[in-house]
Design an enzyme around this catalytic site. Structure first.
Site, short mmCIF file in Angstrom:
data_model
loop_
_atom_site.label_atom_id
_atom_site.label_comp_id
_atom_site.label_asym_id
_atom_site.label_seq_id
_atom_site.Cartn_x
_atom_site.Cartn_y
_atom_site.Cartn_z
N ARG A 32 0.83 -1.21 0.00
CA ARG A 32 0.00 0.00 0.00
C ARG A 32 0.86 1.26 0.00
O ARG A 32 0.96 1.98 -0.99
CB ARG A 32 -0.94 -0.02 1.22
N ASP A 33 1.53 1.53 1.09
CA ASP A 33 2.33 2.75 1.22
C ASP A 33 3.53 2.72 0.28
O ASP A 33 3.95 3.76 -0.23
CB ASP A 33 2.80 2.87 2.68
N HIS A 225 6.68 4.17 12.76
CA HIS A 225 6.70 4.18 11.30
C HIS A 225 7.71 5.24 10.87
O HIS A 225 7.41 6.44 10.86
CB HIS A 225 5.30 4.54 10.77
N HIS A 227 10.66 7.01 8.31
CA HIS A 227 11.19 7.22 6.97
C HIS A 227 12.69 7.52 7.09
O HIS A 227 13.15 8.00 8.13
CB HIS A 227 10.46 8.38 6.28
N CYS A 258 5.26 9.68 0.94
CA CYS A 258 3.93 10.20 1.22
C CYS A 258 3.55 11.14 0.08
O CYS A 258 4.26 12.11 -0.18
CB CYS A 258 3.90 10.95 2.56
N ASN A 267 10.28 4.61 2.96
CA ASN A 267 10.11 4.01 4.28
C ASN A 267 11.35 3.21 4.68
O ASN A 267 12.18 2.86 3.86
CB ASN A 267 8.92 3.04 4.24
#
Length: 316
Positions: A32-33, A225, A227, A258, A267
């Site tokens: 997804r991300d 989470h 980055h 993002c 990420n």
């Protein structure tokens, strides 16, 4: 596979283990991300094979897609088809991100059992990402989370811009804690603290986690989470682990960013995380060789090398 350095990483705890957890749940966000920012739409069959390969590599939480409006993120326009074609592996969770009430409707229609909502810790990002203010976003989430939990779904809350905002600068710790507690109080089972632009440092991570603890939020309800914009993702993860965090978000091959924050780069790569966890003696259940092969395969589909250091070192 490329040859590994003999004896590394050593699968034994360091002499001073501190308060590292015995095991960690890796929340894989690559499907997804990781893919949402790709300018070229990845074919549905490739996405499905990606999910299959990640499950075969031992990952047990795979964030599959998002029910966002197609014009916002065209890459995820096939969410319903992806879930319909998904060959769910035994023991694997496939959470789906839902941005609003309509997204929840679509998730319920698809039979989804795990969802996530995405909130902001700052006024500016809430308006840019959700078209709502910092306060008014919770009015929307109150309805979404309430309906979801009432329907028996498990809800995760993402909180973005927890460490710094490109428009507002450093974000006060107490502001992040207040926003995070709101999500948990609404019924989110877990809160993932997002370093959306990668500006966090280990000391800042520890300070934020301590502040949540002082506010009565147990570390068992928190995830992280990170980055890697400034190369701090692994160091920040180490700090979070020492504070007792047991769920870490990462993306296979280091894919992602993002779409609403231009300064956000990839990420934390799942392979890089697994390599570190192996060296710390922390269990995770992932087959690193299979994961590296999967990310190398996906990099080939995308037509560029994987940004993961470990994939670069171990892939042919």
């Amino acid at each position: 596979m490329g040859a590994r350095v003999p004896g590394l990483p050593m699968r034994v705890p360091p002499p001073e283990r501190g308060e590292l957890p015995e095991s960690v749940t890796i929340w894989e966000v690559g499907p997804r991300d990781g893919l949402q920012n790709e300018s070229t739409v990845v074919p549905l069959e490739v996405k499905l094979e990606f999910l299959d390969r990640l499950a075969d590599a031992g990952l047990r939480v795979l964030e599959a897609t998002s029910f966002v409006r197609p014009e916002w993120i065209p890459q995820l326009a096939d969410a319903a088809d992806l879930l319909a074609g998904l060959r769910a592996a035994p023991g694997v969770r496939y959470p789906v991100l839902v941005p609003n009430a309509r997204g929840l409707d679509r998730a319920l229609e698809a039979g989804v059992r795990d969802i996530a909502v995405f909130a902001a810790a700052t006024e500016t990002f809430a308006r840019r990402n959700l078209n709502r203010g910092l306060e008014s976003q919770f009015e929307m989430f109150e309805q979404v989370v309430g309906r979801a939990t009432g329907s028996g779904l498990t809800v995760r809350g993402y909180l973005s811009m927890c460490f710094g905002d490109p428009w507002e600068g450093a974000v006060p710790v107490e502001q992040v804690v207040a926003a995070g507690k709101r999500l948990l109080d609404l019924g989110c089972a877990q809160l993932s603290l997002g370093d959306t632009t990668g500006v966090a440092t280990p000391g800042h991570v520890e300070a934020l986690l301590r502040a949540f603890g002082a506010a009565g939020v147990g570390v068992d309800r928190l995830a992280v989470h990170f980055h890697d914009t400034y190369g701090q993702a692994l160091a920040n993860t180490w700090a979070a682990l020492r504070c007792g965090v047991r769920t870490v978000d990462s993306s296979a091959g280091g894919l992602g960013g993002c779409p609403y924050a231009e300064s956000a780069t990839g990420n934390l790569a799942t392979e890089d995380l697994v390599w570190m966890l192996d060296g710390l003696g922390v269990e995770h259940g992932v087959d690193l060789d299979a994961l590296v092969a999967t990310s190398a395969w996906m990099a080939g589909k995308l037509g560029r090398p994987s940004p993961s250091r470990v994939v670069g070192a171990l892939a042919p």
